[in-house]
Scaffold this motif. Structure first.
Motif, PDB file in Angstrom:
ATOM      1  N   GLY A   1       5.824 -20.541 -17.939  1.00  0.00           N
ATOM      2  CA  GLY A   1       5.808 -21.478 -18.582  1.00  0.00           C
ATOM      3  C   GLY A   1       4.429 -21.374 -19.617  1.00  0.00           C
ATOM      4  N   PRO A   2       3.831 -22.677 -19.798  1.00  0.00           N
ATOM      5  CA  PRO A   2       2.392 -22.583 -20.542  1.00  0.00           C
ATOM      6  C   PRO A   2       1.535 -21.703 -19.802  1.00  0.00           C
ATOM      7  N   LEU A   3       1.726 -21.532 -18.654  1.00  0.00           N
ATOM      8  CA  LEU A   3       0.844 -20.928 -17.535  1.00  0.00           C
ATOM      9  C   LEU A   3       1.812 -19.901 -16.851  1.00  0.00           C
ATOM     10  N   ALA A   4       1.591 -18.456 -16.850  1.00  0.00           N
ATOM     11  CA  ALA A   4       2.322 -17.591 -16.055  1.00  0.00           C
ATOM     12  C   ALA A   4       1.653 -17.530 -14.703  1.00  0.00           C
ATOM     13  N   LEU A   5       2.418 -17.609 -13.592  1.00  0.00           N
ATOM     14  CA  LEU A   5       2.001 -17.412 -12.298  1.00  0.00           C
ATOM     15  C   LEU A   5       2.878 -16.355 -11.587  1.00  0.00           C
ATOM     16  N   GLY A   6       2.413 -15.500 -10.530  1.00  0.00           N
ATOM     17  CA  GLY A   6       3.099 -14.936  -9.690  1.00  0.00           C
ATOM     18  C   GLY A   6       2.317 -14.837  -8.322  1.00  0.00           C
ATOM     19  N   LEU A   7       2.910 -14.858  -7.205  1.00  0.00           N
ATOM     20  CA  LEU A   7       2.654 -14.967  -6.062  1.00  0.00           C
ATOM     21  C   LEU A   7       3.481 -14.087  -5.063  1.00  0.00           C
ATOM     22  N   THR A   8       2.732 -13.220  -4.351  1.00  0.00           N
ATOM     23  CA  THR A   8       3.348 -12.062  -3.432  1.00  0.00           C
ATOM     24  C   THR A   8       3.040 -12.072  -1.980  1.00  0.00           C
ATOM     25  N   TYR A   9       3.686 -12.085  -1.147  1.00  0.00           N
ATOM     26  CA  TYR A   9       2.999 -11.791   0.162  1.00  0.00           C
ATOM     27  C   TYR A   9       4.010 -10.694   0.876  1.00  0.00           C
ATOM     28  N   THR A  10       3.170  -9.485   1.447  1.00  0.00           N
ATOM     29  CA  THR A  10       4.001  -8.401   1.942  1.00  0.00           C
ATOM     30  C   THR A  10       3.428  -7.746   3.109  1.00  0.00           C
ATOM     31  N   TYR A  11       4.150  -7.735   4.266  1.00  0.00           N
ATOM     32  CA  TYR A  11       3.914  -7.294   5.357  1.00  0.00           C
ATOM     33  C   TYR A  11       4.240  -5.841   5.530  1.00  0.00           C
ATOM     34  N   GLN A  12       3.521  -4.971   6.219  1.00  0.00           N
ATOM     35  CA  GLN A  12       3.715  -3.656   6.300  1.00  0.00           C
ATOM     36  C   GLN A  12       3.187  -3.093   7.776  1.00  0.00           C
ATOM     37  N   VAL A  13       4.146  -2.331   8.286  1.00  0.00           N
ATOM     38  CA  VAL A  13       3.784  -1.741   9.658  1.00  0.00           C
ATOM     39  C   VAL A  13       4.121  -0.285   9.597  1.00  0.00           C
ATOM     40  N   ILE A  14       3.301   0.513   9.910  1.00  0.00           N
ATOM     41  CA  ILE A  14       3.408   1.921  10.189  1.00  0.00           C
ATOM     42  C   ILE A  14       3.234   2.285  11.738  1.00  0.00           C
ATOM     43  N   SER A  15       4.238   2.612  12.445  1.00  0.00           N
ATOM     44  CA  SER A  15       4.343   2.831  13.701  1.00  0.00           C
ATOM     45  C   SER A  15       4.350   4.289  14.109  1.00  0.00           C
ATOM     46  N   SER A  16       3.486   4.918  14.664  1.00  0.00           N
ATOM     47  CA  SER A  16       3.487   6.473  14.615  1.00  0.00           C
ATOM     48  C   SER A  16       3.441   6.889  16.174  1.00  0.00           C
ATOM     49  N   ASN A  17       4.070   8.041  16.304  1.00  0.00           N
ATOM     50  CA  ASN A  17       3.820   8.685  17.807  1.00  0.00           C
ATOM     51  C   ASN A  17       2.559   9.536  17.950  1.00  0.00           C
ATOM     52  N   SER A  18       1.577   9.544  16.651  1.00  0.00           N
ATOM     53  CA  SER A  18       0.391  10.181  16.742  1.00  0.00           C
ATOM     54  C   SER A  18      -0.547   9.174  16.738  1.00  0.00           C
ATOM     55  N   PHE A  19      -1.587   9.486  17.811  1.00  0.00           N
ATOM     56  CA  PHE A  19      -2.612   8.415  18.270  1.00  0.00           C
ATOM     57  C   PHE A  19      -3.359   8.169  17.023  1.00  0.00           C
ATOM     58  N   GLY A  20      -3.756   6.888  16.787  1.00  0.00           N
ATOM     59  CA  GLY A  20      -4.787   6.560  15.779  1.00  0.00           C
ATOM     60  C   GLY A  20      -4.127   6.556  14.302  1.00  0.00           C
ATOM     61  N   GLU A  21      -2.818   6.493  14.291  1.00  0.00           N
ATOM     62  CA  GLU A  21      -2.029   6.441  12.738  1.00  0.00           C
ATOM     63  C   GLU A  21      -1.301   5.245  12.791  1.00  0.00           C
ATOM     64  N   THR A  22      -0.904   4.493  13.799  1.00  0.00           N
ATOM     65  CA  THR A  22      -0.459   3.093  13.543  1.00  0.00           C
ATOM     66  C   THR A  22      -1.090   2.176  13.053  1.00  0.00           C
ATOM     67  N   VAL A  23      -0.689   1.222  12.243  1.00  0.00           N
ATOM     68  CA  VAL A  23      -1.381   0.186  11.473  1.00  0.00           C
ATOM     69  C   VAL A  23      -0.501  -0.787  11.006  1.00  0.00           C
ATOM     70  N   SER A  24      -0.827  -2.041  10.906  1.00  0.00           N
ATOM     71  CA  SER A  24      -0.296  -2.954  10.357  1.00  0.00           C
ATOM     72  C   SER A  24      -1.044  -3.749   9.361  1.00  0.00           C
ATOM     73  N   ARG A  25      -0.255  -4.333   8.341  1.00  0.00           N
ATOM     74  CA  ARG A  25      -1.219  -5.074   7.311  1.00  0.00           C
ATOM     75  C   ARG A  25      -0.273  -6.249   6.759  1.00  0.00           C
ATOM     76  N   HIS A  26      -1.085  -7.267   6.478  1.00  0.00           N
ATOM     77  CA  HIS A  26      -0.645  -8.656   5.821  1.00  0.00           C
ATOM     78  C   HIS A  26      -1.324  -8.547   4.290  1.00  0.00           C
ATOM     79  N   ARG A  27      -0.849  -8.698   3.330  1.00  0.00           N
ATOM     80  CA  ARG A  27      -1.405  -8.950   2.013  1.00  0.00           C
ATOM     81  C   ARG A  27      -0.649  -9.975   1.365  1.00  0.00           C
ATOM     82  N   ILE A  28      -1.724 -10.715   0.631  1.00  0.00           N
ATOM     83  CA  ILE A  28      -1.216 -11.737  -0.237  1.00  0.00           C
ATOM     84  C   ILE A  28      -1.860 -11.437  -1.708  1.00  0.00           C
TER      85      ILE A  28
END
Length: 360
Positions: free
Chosen positions: A241-268
Motif C-alpha cells: 500500500g502506501p507503506l510496503a511491509l513484510g514479516l517472516t518467521y522461520t524455524y530451522q533445525v539441523i539434527s546430526s549424528n555427529s556430536f556438536g553439529e546439532t542446532v536449532s534456530r528461531h528467526r524473525i
C-alpha cells in the motif's frame, strides 16, 4: 600466491544448458513469445568496521576499520508463450578492500526456471540454481536442481511442491561438503491486492564424506558417516500500500549424528519501504534470531558460514533518490551482530555505503 577467482565452478554451465534444452523440449516449446527483461548495476564506496568478520571474546581487540568498493550487477529475463514460460536470473558481485585484501570476494549466482501449463490450473516445471563465492575464508559453491508441480486455481491461491537434489562444496575445509535430496512446499494466499500470506517448508537428508564425531567422553565403534536432517518451516505476511511491509518467521533445525553439529534456530525478519518527500525512498530491513546448540559450540565451517549469512541479528537502512530516469543515488547503513552461547564469543559489524544504481 592466491589463485585468481574462477568464473564458475565445474558443471554449472552444463547444468544451465541442460535446463534450457529441457525447457524447449517441454510441451508447448515452440511458440510465438513475449520477451521482457531488466538490468541493474550498483557501485558503492564502503566503510566497514569489521572487514574480516572476526568473533571476539571479552578481552579481544576490535579489528581496524577498513574502506572498500563493492559492485553488483544483475539481469533478469522472461519469455512467455501460450503454454511455456522461461525465466532466467543472473547476478555478479565483487568487493575490494584497501587493507584486508584477504576478504576480497567475487560472487556469482544464476537461476533458470522453465514451466509448462497443464490445463488451466496445473503447471509442471524444472529449476536450476547455482551460487559460487571465491575469496576470503568463506569460499564455496552451492548447486541445486528441482522439478516442481504448481497448482493455481485462481489469482488468490498458489501452491507449489518440489523435489530435487542439492550439492554444497566448501573449499577451505572439505568436512563441510555434502549432498542430499530435498523436498519442499510453498503456499501463497492473497486476501486482496494489498494483503497476502505465505507458508513454506523444506527438508533435506544431508550426507557427508567424513565420519561422524563421537562425544568426547565416549570411545567406541564408529558411528559411520555423518548424516544430518535439515528441516526448516515458516510463514510470511506482506502488505502493499502506501507503506510496503513484510514479516517472516522461520524455524530451522539441523539434527546430526555427529556430536556438536546439532542446532536449532528461531528467526524473525521484517522489511519496510516508504516514499518520502523530495522523491526520496526509505527502505529498512531487520532480523532477530535465537540459536540453540544442545552439545555446546564447535566452531565448524558451517557455523562460520551460517553466522555470517543468516544467523545474525541485523538492521539495515537505505535512502535512495533518483538523479535521472535511469540513475539513483543511495546512502546505506547496516548494523550486524550475534553472540555464541557458553563461550563468550561475540560478533559485531557496521557498514556505511555511498553509491549509485543504474537500471534499465
Amino acid at each position: 600466491m592466491q589463485a585468481k577467482p574462477t568464473v564458475w565452478c565445474p558443471g554449472v554451465s552444463r547444468l544451465l544448458s541442460t535446463l534450457l534444452l529441457t525447457a524447449l523440449a517441454l510441451p508447448g516449446g515452440a511458440f510465438a513469445a513475449d520477451v521482457e527483461g531488466s538490468l541493474r548495476a550498483t557501485g558503492r564506496w564502503l566503510v566497514d568496521s569489521n572487514a574480516p568478520r572476526d568473533f571476539q571474546d571479552e578481552q579481544g581487540q576490535t579489528p581496524e576499520t577498513d574502506v572498500g568498493l563493492s559492485l553488483l550487477a544483475s539481469g533478469e529475463g522472461r519469455v512467455t508463450g501460450e503454454r511455456l514460460q522461461l525465466v532466467g536470473r543472473y547476478e555478479l558481485g565483487g568487493r575490494k578492500y584497501l587493507k584486508y585484501t584477504t576478504e576480497d570476494v567475487l560472487i556469482q549466482a544464476a537461476a533458470v526456471e522453465a514451466s509448462s501449463a497443464l490445463g488451466t490450473q496445473l503447471g509442471l516445471g524444472v529449476e536450476g540454481r547455482a551460487k559460487d563465492r571465491r575469496g576470503g575464508t568463506r569460499d564455496y559453491s552451492d548447486l541445486g536442481v528441482d522439478a516442481f508441480l504448481e497448482y493455481v486455481p485462481d489469482v488468490r491461491l498458489a501452491l507449489r511442491v518440489r523435489v530435487g537434489a542439492h550439492r554444497f562444496v566448501y573449499r577451505p575445509d572439505s568436512r563441510a561438503n555434502f549432498g542430499n535430496p530435498e523436498w519442499s512446499f510453498l503456499g501463497r494466499y492473497r486476501f486482496n491486492r494489498r494483503h497476502s500470506l505465505s507458508v513454506f517448508g523444506e527438508y533435506g537428508a544431508r550426507r557427508y564424506g567424513v565420519e561422524a564425531r563421537p562425544p568426547p567422553e565416549r570411545e567406541g565403534p564408529s558411528r559411520g558417516r555423518r548424516e544430518d536432517g535439515a528441516l526448516s518451516a515458516g510463514a510470511s505476511y506482506s502488505y502493499r500500500g502506501p507503506l510496503a511491509l513484510g514479516l517472516t518467521y522461520t524455524y530451522q533445525v539441523i539434527s546430526s549424528n555427529s556430536f556438536g553439529e546439532t542446532v536449532s534456530r528461531h528467526r524473525i525478519s521484517g522489511s519496510a519501504g516508504l516514499r518520502l518527500p523530495w522523491s526520496l525512498t526509505l527502505l529498512a530491513q531487520g532480523a532477530l534470531g535465537v540459536s540453540r546448540y544442545p552439545d555446546g559450540i564447535y566452531l565448524s565451517p558451517e557455523i562460520i558460514l551460517v553466522e555470517e549469512d543468516e544467523g545474525q541479528n541485523s538492521l539495515s537502512l537505505k535512502l535512495a533518490r533518483p538523479v535521472s530516469e535511469h540513475l539513483d543515488a543511495e546512502l546505506s547503513y547496516g548494523l550486524y551482530g550475534t553472540s555464541l552461547p557458553r563461550n563468550d564469543l561475540s560478533y559485531s559489524r557496521q557498514v556505511l555505503g555511498v553509491g549509485l544504481t543504474w537500471r534499465l
